[in-house]
Design an enzyme around this catalytic site. Structure first.
Site, PDB file in Angstrom:
ATOM      1  N   ASP A   1      -8.020   4.524   5.975  1.00 34.55           N
ATOM      2  CA  ASP A   1      -6.737   4.932   5.389  1.00 34.55           C
ATOM      3  C   ASP A   1      -6.120   6.062   6.226  1.00 34.55           C
ATOM      4  O   ASP A   1      -5.516   6.996   5.692  1.00 34.55           O
ATOM      5  CB  ASP A   1      -6.890   5.361   3.918  1.00 34.55           C
ATOM      6  CG  ASP A   1      -5.543   5.382   3.176  1.00 34.55           C
ATOM      7  OD1 ASP A   1      -4.512   5.021   3.786  1.00 34.55           O
ATOM      8  OD2 ASP A   1      -5.529   5.772   1.994  1.00 34.55           O
TER       9      ASP A   1
ATOM     10  N   ASP B   1       0.809  -1.219   0.000  1.00 40.52           N
ATOM     11  CA  ASP B   1       0.000   0.000   0.000  1.00 40.52           C
ATOM     12  C   ASP B   1       0.842   1.270   0.000  1.00 40.52           C
ATOM     13  O   ASP B   1       1.852   1.362   0.680  1.00 40.52           O
ATOM     14  CB  ASP B   1      -0.923   0.028   1.213  1.00 40.52           C
ATOM     15  CG  ASP B   1      -1.812   1.251   1.205  1.00 40.52           C
ATOM     16  OD1 ASP B   1      -2.561   1.423   0.235  1.00 40.52           O
ATOM     17  OD2 ASP B   1      -1.733   2.060   2.142  1.00 40.52           O
TER      18      ASP B   1
HETATM   19 ZN   LIG Z   1      -3.045   3.641   2.851  1.00 35.03          ZN
END
Ligand SMILES: [Zn+2]
Length: 428
Positions: free
Chosen positions: A308, A153
């Site tokens: 996130d 990621d």
């Molecule tokens: Zn992320």
């Protein structure tokens, strides 16, 4: 060990098709009983009158920054932000320094989380060494140490052959692959979504196509490998459509959306006048993309809400828009945004919200959580669906303040968080 009785709340647990007023008794860290009325002598009691009692919320996608970037966040401050935001568990991305690509880093994260003693922290291991995309990381060794998924990621796995091999490994270790979908397609150095507003602002844009291409490729790779692909922070209408088609074919493809992607658009970037708290990856998209995401949340295409959470120091976010790092924090605003923007606007029911924040995340990453059935681990989120709050970034538990929602007034908020039967946080 200790006991806890949560009385008079409305218990919502989709895993037992339950949405009713119930008392909940916890003993030795586990759910003992759920009943219409429970009276227990000498037990610590929480009065949940007017509140919702749900299986603890699980965030599949956070950045805790430790090791390496402790000035942005530590595992302890991140875990504190998690429980203050109603999350009993978080899964942390491997893009630390060093990268979590071997078991010594995995063990370090687990140990720091144990010392903090707040939320459960489940590490995600890297797909490739150093997340450089060249050699596979020590996936089996990290799995033995406790990782729950793999991801590079922050960066896409550009080489399709590498991605195929990673999926085959992950399948053999029964791990989901969390997929950061961003084909550069010539758009390096972008600062926002490519569209009318990037043109107006004179900023280099990233087209939605950059995401769609990777989602499309990785769905095809999921099909030939039989591996589990989980699309991180989905942001475009086309990607939602691709996932919908993959699911209709019966492929093991899932996806998550971040609250900012169902709340804000590129027009908000324009109206913010180059406020870097509106800069993230993937960028805030067009209204038509947000509409498709809302539909994906409504019809079940989108499996989970994940924040996130990406802390950055104020000095880093004070750079010019195109030079500032991507990312915003999200742990302490997610539940209020989901309630205000999705539940109160009639997009989803409270029970579907609990699925998106608890049951589905647990199922996708194989975590023995996301339910309040008797005998289950007693991770519980208690929230007030109608409490009016004003977001005050200055009061956050996170070390960082990079949120576009500062000062927003929202309806609904978490009020108490219970991890393994222990009340670890209550609202002021
Ligand atoms: Zn992320």
């Amino acid at each position: 060990m200790s006991s806890l009785l949560i009385k008079n709340g409305t218990l919502i647990d989709p895993t037992q098709q339950l949405e009713a007023r119930r008392d909940l008794l916890i003993r030795d860290g586990k759910v003992e009983t759920i009943d219409e009325t429970i009276n227990a002598e000498g037990v610590k009691t929480v009065d949940a009158t007017g509140l919702i009692v749900a299986p603890g919320f699980i965030d599949l996608h956070v950045h805790l920054r430790e090791p390496g970037f402790e000035y942005k966040e530590t595992i302890e401050t991140g875990a504190r932000a998690a429980v203050a935001g109603g999350f009993t568990s978080v899964c942390c991305m491997p893009n630390t320094k060093p990268v979590n690509d071997n078991s010594s880093v995995t063990n370090f994260i687990i140990e720091q989380a144990r010392k903090a003693g707040l939320a459960n922290v489940f590490p995600i291991g890297a797909i490739t060494q150093g997340s450089k995309g060249e050699h596979l990381a020590e996936i089996g060794e990290m799995k033995a140490a406790g990782i729950v998924a793999i991801s590079d990621d922050g960066k896409p796995v550009v080489d399709s052959g590498m991605m195929r091999r990673a999926l085959e490994y992950a399948r053999d270790f029964d791990l989901p692959v969390v997929d950061h979908c961003e084909d550069c397609c010539g758009a390096t150095g972008w600062a926002m979504h490519e569209g009318q507003y990037s043109a107006l602002m004179g900023l280099k844009g990233l087209p939605g196509l950059a995401e769609d291409l990777h989602v499309s490729r990785d769905i095809m790779l999921a099909e030939i490998t039989g591996a589990r692909v989980h699309i991180a922070h989905i942001s475009t209408a086309r990607s939602v459509e691709l996932v919908r088609e993959a699911k209709a074919k019966g492929l093991a493809v899932s996806c998550e959306v971040a609250p900012h992607h169902f709340t804000l658009t590129d027009r908000d970037v324009f109206e913010s006048r180059y406020n870097t708290n509106f800069k993230m990856a993937p960028p805030l998209r067009a209204q038509s993309d947000v509409d498709a995401i809302i539909e994906g949340l409504r019809d079940g295409t989108i499996d989970a809400i994940a924040t996130d959470h990406a802390p950055h120091h104020a000095n880093e976010k004070m750079l010019e828009f195109d030079r500032s790092p991507n990312g915003i924090i999200g742990l302490e605003t997610a539940v209020s945004l989901a309630l205000d923007r999705l539940v109160h606007r009639g997009v989803i029911s409270l029970s579907r919200m609990v699925e998106l924040l608890s049951c589905n995340p647990a199922r996708l990453f194989g975590l023995a959580r996301g339910t309040l059935k008797a005998g289950a681990l007693a991770d519980v989120t208690i929230f007030d669906p109608v409490k009016q709050i004003k977001v005050e970034a200055g009061q956050f538990q996170s070390k960082s303040r990079n949120t576009p929602f500062d000062g927003w007034e929202l309806r609904g908020a978490p009020v108490a968080t219970v991890v393994a039967g222990r009340l670890v946080w209550t609202a002021r």
